[in-house]
Design a protein around this motif. Structure first.
Motif, short mmCIF file in Angstrom:
data_model
loop_
_atom_site.label_atom_id
_atom_site.label_comp_id
_atom_site.label_asym_id
_atom_site.label_seq_id
_atom_site.Cartn_x
_atom_site.Cartn_y
_atom_site.Cartn_z
N TYR A 276 0.85 -1.19 0.00
CA TYR A 276 0.00 0.00 0.00
C TYR A 276 0.89 1.24 0.00
O TYR A 276 1.99 1.23 0.56
N GLY A 277 0.38 2.31 -0.63
CA GLY A 277 1.08 3.58 -0.62
C GLY A 277 0.11 4.74 -0.62
O GLY A 277 -0.99 4.66 -1.19
N SER A 278 0.49 5.83 0.03
CA SER A 278 -0.36 7.02 0.09
C SER A 278 -0.35 7.75 -1.25
O SER A 278 0.72 7.98 -1.84
N VAL A 279 -1.55 8.13 -1.74
CA VAL A 279 -1.66 8.88 -2.99
C VAL A 279 -2.51 10.14 -2.84
O VAL A 279 -2.73 10.86 -3.80
N ASN A 280 -2.99 10.40 -1.62
CA ASN A 280 -3.82 11.59 -1.42
C ASN A 280 -3.73 12.01 0.05
O ASN A 280 -3.56 11.18 0.94
N GLY A 281 -3.83 13.31 0.29
CA GLY A 281 -3.70 13.85 1.64
C GLY A 281 -2.37 14.56 1.80
O GLY A 281 -1.91 15.26 0.90
N ILE A 282 -1.72 14.37 2.96
CA ILE A 282 -0.43 15.02 3.21
C ILE A 282 0.64 14.01 3.62
O ILE A 282 1.71 14.40 4.09
N ARG A 283 0.37 12.72 3.43
CA ARG A 283 1.30 11.69 3.91
C ARG A 283 2.00 10.96 2.77
O ARG A 283 2.23 9.75 2.84
N GLY A 284 2.36 11.68 1.71
CA GLY A 284 3.13 11.08 0.64
C GLY A 284 4.43 10.51 1.16
O GLY A 284 5.19 11.20 1.83
N GLY A 285 4.70 9.24 0.87
CA GLY A 285 5.86 8.56 1.41
C GLY A 285 5.51 7.48 2.40
O GLY A 285 6.38 6.74 2.85
N LEU A 286 4.22 7.36 2.76
CA LEU A 286 3.79 6.26 3.62
C LEU A 286 3.59 5.02 2.75
O LEU A 286 2.81 5.03 1.81
N PHE A 287 4.33 3.95 3.07
CA PHE A 287 4.26 2.69 2.34
C PHE A 287 4.16 1.54 3.33
O PHE A 287 4.67 1.61 4.45
N THR A 288 3.53 0.46 2.89
CA THR A 288 3.41 -0.74 3.72
C THR A 288 3.57 -1.99 2.87
O THR A 288 3.39 -1.97 1.65
N LEU A 289 3.89 -3.09 3.54
CA LEU A 289 3.95 -4.42 2.94
C LEU A 289 3.26 -5.38 3.88
O LEU A 289 3.42 -5.29 5.11
N GLY A 290 2.46 -6.30 3.33
CA GLY A 290 1.77 -7.22 4.22
C GLY A 290 1.30 -8.49 3.55
O GLY A 290 1.46 -8.70 2.34
N LEU A 291 0.70 -9.34 4.36
CA LEU A 291 0.20 -10.66 3.97
C LEU A 291 -1.31 -10.59 3.81
O LEU A 291 -2.01 -10.05 4.67
N ASN A 292 -1.82 -11.15 2.71
CA ASN A 292 -3.26 -11.23 2.46
C ASN A 292 -3.77 -12.65 2.68
O ASN A 292 -3.12 -13.61 2.27
N VAL A 293 -4.93 -12.77 3.29
CA VAL A 293 -5.65 -14.04 3.37
C VAL A 293 -7.13 -13.73 3.21
O VAL A 293 -7.64 -12.78 3.82
N GLY A 294 -7.83 -14.49 2.36
CA GLY A 294 -9.24 -14.20 2.15
C GLY A 294 -10.01 -15.39 1.63
O GLY A 294 -9.44 -16.44 1.29
N ILE A 295 -11.32 -15.21 1.55
CA ILE A 295 -12.21 -16.24 1.03
C ILE A 295 -13.21 -15.58 0.10
O ILE A 295 -13.69 -14.47 0.35
N LYS A 296 -13.50 -16.26 -1.00
CA LYS A 296 -14.42 -15.74 -2.01
C LYS A 296 -15.51 -16.77 -2.26
O LYS A 296 -15.22 -17.94 -2.51
N LYS A 297 -16.76 -16.33 -2.18
CA LYS A 297 -17.90 -17.21 -2.39
C LYS A 297 -18.81 -16.63 -3.46
O LYS A 297 -19.22 -15.47 -3.39
N GLU A 298 -19.13 -17.46 -4.46
CA GLU A 298 -20.02 -17.01 -5.54
C GLU A 298 -21.47 -17.02 -5.07
O GLU A 298 -21.93 -17.96 -4.43
N LEU A 299 -22.18 -15.94 -5.42
CA LEU A 299 -23.61 -15.85 -5.14
C LEU A 299 -24.44 -16.20 -6.37
O LEU A 299 -25.57 -16.69 -6.24
N SER A 300 -23.88 -15.93 -7.54
CA SER A 300 -24.52 -16.25 -8.81
C SER A 300 -23.43 -16.30 -9.87
O SER A 300 -22.24 -16.31 -9.54
N LYS A 301 -23.82 -16.31 -11.13
CA LYS A 301 -22.84 -16.39 -12.21
C LYS A 301 -21.87 -15.22 -12.17
O LYS A 301 -20.67 -15.37 -12.48
N HIS A 302 -22.34 -14.03 -11.81
CA HIS A 302 -21.50 -12.84 -11.83
C HIS A 302 -21.20 -12.28 -10.44
O HIS A 302 -20.13 -11.70 -10.22
N TRP A 303 -22.12 -12.41 -9.51
CA TRP A 303 -21.95 -11.78 -8.20
C TRP A 303 -21.22 -12.70 -7.22
O TRP A 303 -21.40 -13.92 -7.24
N PHE A 304 -20.39 -12.10 -6.36
CA PHE A 304 -19.67 -12.87 -5.34
C PHE A 304 -19.40 -12.00 -4.12
O PHE A 304 -19.47 -10.76 -4.17
#
Length: 515
Positions: free
Chosen positions: A78-106
């Motif tokens: 992640y990086g700041s692109v708006n406001g006054i904190r230009g130069g704020l950066f982060t690195l991290g781990l993602n974990v998630g789950i995705k479930k389909e509701l229909s052909k297009h929606w999830f």
């Protein structure tokens, strides 16, 4: 260490289809997706100015692997692109789950656990949590998402916000072999009847030094003008080609000289590739969008545009000398600079036997690649002002093997505990990995990294550090191993001089390449 435990739990169930054809290198198909997202974070009241602070716009880029049909995991910036904190950066781990509701929606629910900060933001040690719950709609070639998210810099930080987020998910995939098959060579004739007989994907890797020359009203946060100064950067750029001409690129740089350590920038964009002189000379036109700041540079909200023109000349095989000239600027001219860079670039076709124009390639070889996520600790890391204490970081390293044992490495890390949330590193180097120790699953390695680092009051001087280490890699299965190391980090011209300890999870694979 919680991040490592989570990776170990999930790592054994990566979603793929594989097959071993007799006499051919193994082939596994891995599904993944690239995620881009944006959220507007409510910032705390500015006690110094006595005014409410503008929201901070954060944009993220993520690469996630499908562990099965519903669960994914990966890493993201992640990086700041708006406001006054230009130069704020982060690195991290993602974990998630995705479930389909229909052909297009999830529905997409997940959490990002990261470290970072910068731009004098109240980020504490840098550790933060960012859960989300999104509704998505799948189109033909990508998906759009929107929903609720909350961010909390929980290690003595003062950023805590709930907000809407918006995103795009782009499905991708890749084929790979086993890491133990690295350096095995084949001819196209050997593999023409295998499942590897498919169009290749062309990529390139550039390692470069880049000079920023600010002009106009560009200044530091203390108000002093930057005009006439040169900020020296080191970094890398990866290009992925759609065809012979058009490509997408990701670029990252960090300052090592010219200003106080801590400046970095990240860009994502596209470009056009023109070859001439029998493919010995290339001209590339690029345009990127991204984030930058830190090191005392006043970059406003941090959003930059990056037009660039490069010329490349072949030195030998697929190695080129690259020279680039461009501009880096914010839309309101808050910060503007010309760029001039020099580097070495390597092109390779991978995951197939034919080029994009249909011609057959030759000299097929499996190359070893490793992706390492882990936690690092610097013992008694010296600060410029604050009391000395241990510094903890979340780190990502990529190793590309030149032969069975020698590898080139790229490394980045961001502070997550230890009262130095703005500290980050971007390093390159080389290492050596031994054979297995007898009949065990263990092997030894040693490496030396150097590059740019700074921020968080850590005493890195103008930003150049060197970081030798040695350790042990213990194989868990064909893809995963545990990796631990002991080393030392030393800043050139700075106070930082500390022993280091690291523990991580190593994801290893073989990539079929062809020339």
């Amino acid at each position: 260490m919680k991040k490592l435990a989570l990776l170990l739990i999930l790592g054994g169930s990566i979603h793929f289809s594989s097959g071993q054809e007799l006499g051919f290198p193994s082939k596994t198909h891995q599904k993944a997706f690239i995620g881009l997202d944006y959220l507007s974070v409510k910032m705390p009241f500015d006690a110094i100015l006595g005014l409410p602070e503008d929201n901070m716009g954060l944009t993220g880029i993520h690469y996630n692997l499908w562990l099965n049909k519903s669960i994914y995991a990966g890493a993201g910036f992640y990086g700041s692109v708006n406001g006054i904190r230009g130069g704020l950066f982060t690195l991290g781990l993602n974990v998630g789950i995705k479930k389909e509701l229909s052909k297009h929606w999830f529905v997409d629910a997940g959490i990002h656990f990261g470290g970072g900060g910068g731009a004098s933001a109240p980020d504490g040690g840098g550790a933060f949590l960012l859960p989300h719950l999104n509704l998505g709609y799948a189109l033909n070639n990508f998906s759009v998402t929107a929903g609720y998210s909350a961010i909390n810099f929980f290690d003595k930080g003062n950023i805590s916000s709930q907000q809407l987020n918006f995103g795009v998910q782009i499905p991708v995939s890749f084929d790979y072999s086993l890491f133990k098959e690295r350096e095995q060579s084949y001819t196209v004739t050997d593999l023409v009847k295998s499942s590897w007989n498919q169009p290749s994907k062309r990529i390139s890797l550039l390692l470069h030094l880049n000079n920023l020359s600010p002009y106009g009203d560009s200044k530091l946060t203390d108000g002093s003008l930057l005009k006439g100064k040169t900020i020296q950067l080191a970094g890398f750029e990866i290009n992925s080609y759609f065809n012979d001409q058009w490509f997408a690129f990701f670029k990252a740089d960090g300052a090592y000289h010219g200003i106080q350590g801590g400046y970095m920038d990240l860009f994502l964009g596209g470009g056009y590739h023109f070859s001439m002189n029998k493919d010995r000379t290339n001209i590339l036109a690029k345009f990127g969008l991204g984030a930058g700041g830190g090191g005392g540079v006043d970059s406003g909200g941090g959003f930059f545009i990056y037009p660039d023109l490069s010329i490349e000349q072949r030195l030998f095989d697929e190695v080129y000398l690259a020279i680039n000239k461009g501009y880096l600027m914010s839309l309101n001219n808050h910060f503007s600079a010309t760029t001039l860079g020099f580097g070495l670039k390597y092109y390779v076709h991978q995951q197939g036997l034919s080029s994009t124009d249909g011609s057959q390639l030759e000299d097929v070889k499996i190359k070893g690649v490793q992706f390492i996520l882990g936690q690092e600790m610097y013992l008694n890391a010296d600060r410029m002002i604050e009391p000395t204490e241990h510094l903890h970081q979340f780190a990502l390293q990529v190793n590309i093997f030149m032969n069975k044992h020698l590898y080139l490495a790229g490394h980045t890390s961001f502070a997550d505990f230890g009262n130095a949330g703005a500290y980050a590193e971007g390093l390159v180097g080389a290492g050596y990995r031994s054979k297995k120790l007898g009949k065990t699953n263990a092997s030894l390695f040693g490496q030396v990294l150097l590059g740019a680092a700074g921020g968080g009051d850590i005493g890195t001087g103008q930003g150049l550090i060197v970081k030798p280490s040695a350790g042990l890699d213990y194989k868990l299965n064909n893809q995963l191993s545990l990796r631990t190391a002991f080393g030392y980090v030393k800043a050139r011209g700075g106070l930082l001089s500390s022993p280091s300890i690291s523990l991580g999870i190593n994801y290893s694979l073989g990539i079929l390449t062809a020339k």
